[in-house]
Design an enzyme around this catalytic site. Structure first.
Site, PDB file in Angstrom:
ATOM      1  N   ARG A  24      48.238  54.937  49.147  1.00 58.28           N
ATOM      2  CA  ARG A  24      48.457  55.424  47.843  1.00 58.28           C
ATOM      3  C   ARG A  24      47.176  56.020  47.344  1.00 58.28           C
ATOM      4  NH1 ARG A  24      47.445  50.240  43.967  1.00 58.28           N
ATOM      5  NH2 ARG A  24      45.614  49.031  45.169  1.00 58.28           N
ATOM      6  N   THR A 135      34.189  49.751  48.839  1.00 59.67           N
ATOM      7  CA  THR A 135      35.248  50.493  49.428  1.00 59.67           C
ATOM      8  C   THR A 135      34.882  51.986  49.325  1.00 59.67           C
ATOM      9  OG1 THR A 135      36.790  49.124  48.960  1.00 59.67           O
ATOM     10  CG2 THR A 135      37.662  51.134  49.737  1.00 59.67           C
ATOM     11  N   LYS A 160      33.321  49.271  53.466  1.00 60.71           N
ATOM     12  CA  LYS A 160      34.615  49.201  53.837  1.00 60.71           C
ATOM     13  C   LYS A 160      35.420  50.413  53.883  1.00 60.71           C
ATOM     14  CE  LYS A 160      38.951  46.779  52.647  1.00 60.71           C
ATOM     15  NZ  LYS A 160      39.625  45.787  51.687  1.00 60.71           N
ATOM     16  N   LYS A 162      38.279  53.028  54.465  1.00 61.96           N
ATOM     17  CA  LYS A 162      39.535  53.362  54.441  1.00 61.96           C
ATOM     18  C   LYS A 162      39.946  54.259  55.488  1.00 61.96           C
ATOM     19  CE  LYS A 162      41.102  50.646  51.074  1.00 61.96           C
ATOM     20  NZ  LYS A 162      41.783  49.231  51.333  1.00 61.96           N
ATOM     21  N   ASP A 190      39.567  49.685  57.161  1.00 56.64           N
ATOM     22  CA  ASP A 190      40.826  49.144  56.817  1.00 56.64           C
ATOM     23  C   ASP A 190      41.920  50.002  56.910  1.00 56.64           C
ATOM     24  OD1 ASP A 190      42.944  48.015  55.349  1.00 56.64           O
ATOM     25  OD2 ASP A 190      42.070  47.830  53.337  1.00 56.64           O
ATOM     26  N   GLU A 218      40.788  45.691  59.543  1.00 56.49           N
ATOM     27  CA  GLU A 218      41.685  45.224  58.708  1.00 56.49           C
ATOM     28  C   GLU A 218      43.066  45.872  58.732  1.00 56.49           C
ATOM     29  OE1 GLU A 218      42.048  44.146  53.720  1.00 56.49           O
ATOM     30  OE2 GLU A 218      40.274  44.645  54.536  1.00 56.49           O
ATOM     31  N   ASP A 243      45.694  41.028  56.527  1.00 56.26           N
ATOM     32  CA  ASP A 243      45.886  41.295  55.019  1.00 56.26           C
ATOM     33  C   ASP A 243      47.242  41.312  54.482  1.00 56.26           C
ATOM     34  OD1 ASP A 243      45.063  41.598  52.205  1.00 56.26           O
ATOM     35  OD2 ASP A 243      44.536  43.757  52.395  1.00 56.26           O
ATOM     36  N   LYS A 267      43.903  37.241  48.934  1.00 58.67           N
ATOM     37  CA  LYS A 267      43.898  37.935  47.856  1.00 58.67           C
ATOM     38  C   LYS A 267      44.817  37.110  46.774  1.00 58.67           C
ATOM     39  CE  LYS A 267      43.085  42.559  49.512  1.00 58.67           C
ATOM     40  NZ  LYS A 267      43.845  43.883  49.717  1.00 58.67           N
ATOM     41  N   CYS A 295      40.647  41.821  46.588  1.00 57.84           N
ATOM     42  CA  CYS A 295      41.135  41.972  45.406  1.00 57.84           C
ATOM     43  C   CYS A 295      41.798  43.381  45.701  1.00 57.84           C
ATOM     44  CB  CYS A 295      40.192  42.164  44.163  1.00 57.84           C
ATOM     45  SG  CYS A 295      39.179  43.406  44.445  1.00 57.84           S
ATOM     46  N   ASP A 320      35.012  41.029  49.639  1.00 61.05           N
ATOM     47  CA  ASP A 320      35.619  42.456  49.228  1.00 61.05           C
ATOM     48  C   ASP A 320      36.026  42.363  47.661  1.00 61.05           C
ATOM     49  OD1 ASP A 320      36.287  45.010  49.281  1.00 61.05           O
ATOM     50  OD2 ASP A 320      38.257  44.380  50.024  1.00 61.05           O
ATOM     51  N   ASP A 322      34.965  44.537  45.029  1.00 61.52           N
ATOM     52  CA  ASP A 322      34.256  45.382  44.419  1.00 61.52           C
ATOM     53  C   ASP A 322      34.976  46.260  43.581  1.00 61.52           C
ATOM     54  OD1 ASP A 322      36.486  46.478  45.940  1.00 61.52           O
ATOM     55  OD2 ASP A 322      35.194  48.160  46.976  1.00 61.52           O
TER      56      ASP A 322
END
Length: 362
Positions: A24, A135, A160, A162, A190, A218, A243, A267, A295, A320, A322
């Site tokens: 997304r 991130t 982290k 993406k 991730d 991840e 995750d 989470k 989160c 994580d 942030d």
């Protein structure tokens, strides 16, 4: 100390920059806020982000679950009857983990206030300082390099990154970032379920061969594909973090027993709140499986609750959290203090909120 009312509202906060993953792109935080008041005047706050592509929870679903099911199940109950309240909350409706989490967080806020202690103290914790990663959204390699350098200049020591949109491009992205930042900064990646198992193995092995020194990978494969997750875990050297595959304590138990992943990401919006998150952390501790606390795109309201949990459980070794630093503004007074990578708790009772602004209640 009976639950008198549960009031809902919406908080909208713009992000500093668009948040892009394999699943997304998001420009604003628009979360449901929960305000619980007791008959003795204590007030607790919680928050639920609509993250349909991960939890299946939309804004309407969160509001409906709380108004039509959760409120009817717990209003009138005494918060000091903690176990009974938690059971009633979790049995009130199937799934709807984000709605449950928001209410669970508000209840824990009040529960700690009733003992006049910070929540992390009530949970047995003593740690007041933790450090989060930051991130880096998936973009062109140069844009990701620029974002990584900016984060390091702000004091972050763990990034982290993406990935998961195109495995060949993902390798080039990580190579470009590692060349630019050197090897004194940790890199986690991730994939957000973006690869097939074979693609994940091929991609991770290539990154290993390139000497990119990844701390962990991840959720490389689809959430339901535990066999594929285990295949990846068994065939690469880099630790694999589950995750989206982990919502409930039962999910965590299955993954641990299968050896499907090396690490578990907790989470609150997946677990349904602190009550079940503690169960996962304590189970993982028995098996010496380290956990990350993570989160969604959340404000300081719900992320503060995750900070308190992280401060109370030693098996949570990676952070994580942030979400608040990704926002352009902070309408929440009190709670945890976020100073780039440094997160600090004080001795404020409960979750420590003094004022919650910019909420449109209905």
């Amino acid at each position: 100390m009976k639950i008198k009312s549960i009031r809902l509202g919406i908080i909208k906060i713009p992000l500093r920059r668009p948040f892009k993953t394999a699943l997304r792109t998001v420009y604003n935080v628009e979360d449901v806020i929960v305000r619980i008041e007791t008959d003795c005047g204590l007030v607790g706050y919680g928050e639920a982000p609509p993250t349909g592509v991960i939890t299946g929870d939309t804004t309407g679903a969160i509001i409906g679950a709380i108004n039509d099911h959760i409120s009817k199940a717990i209003i009138g109950m005494d918060i000091l009857d903690y176990e009974d309240v938690m059971k009633a909350l979790n049995k009130s409706v199937v799934h709807n983990s984000s709605a449950k989490a928001a209410v669970d967080i508000a209840i824990h806020d009040i529960y700690a206030q009733s003992f006049n202690v910070p929540l992390f103290r009530l949970l047995g914790g003593s740690k007041k300082h933790i450090e989060t990663d930051i991130t880096i959204s998936v973009n062109s390699p140069q844009e990701m390099v620029d974002d990584s350098i900016s984060a390091i200049n702000e004091g972050y020591t763990t990034l982290k990154i993406k990935v998961g949109k195109d495995s060949s491009k993902d390798i080039e992205r990580i190579k470009a970032i590692r060349r630019a930042i050197g090897y004194d900064v940790n890199i986690r990646i991730d994939a957000n379920q973006g690869w097939t198992p074979k693609e994940a193995i091929r991609t991770i092995r290539k990154m290993e061969d390139e000497g990119l020194c990844l701390e962990l990978v991840e959720q490389p494969v689809l959430a339901h594909d535990l066999k594929g997750l285990k295949l990846v875990t068994d065939n690469v050297d880099v630790p694999i973090l589950a995750d989206e595959s982990v919502f409930s304590p039962l999910d965590a138990m299955k993954i641990i027993n299968m050896g499907a992943a090396d690490l578990i990401n907790i989470k609150l919006m997946k677990t349904g709140g602190i009550y079940n998150a503690i169960k996962i952390a304590d189970m993982a501790s028995l098996y010496n499986v380290e956990c990350m606390i993570g989160c969604m795109l959340e404000s300081k309201l719900s992320v503060t609750a995750a900070v308190h949990l992280a401060a109370a459980r030693g098996i949570i070794t990676k952070v994580d959290l942030d979400g608040p630093v990704l926002l352009k503004e902070d309408p929440i007074k009190g709670g945890a203090s976020f100073n780039f990578s440094k997160i600090t708790l004080d001795e404020s009772i409960g979750l420590g909120f003094r004022e919650v602004n910019n909420v449109d209640y209905f």
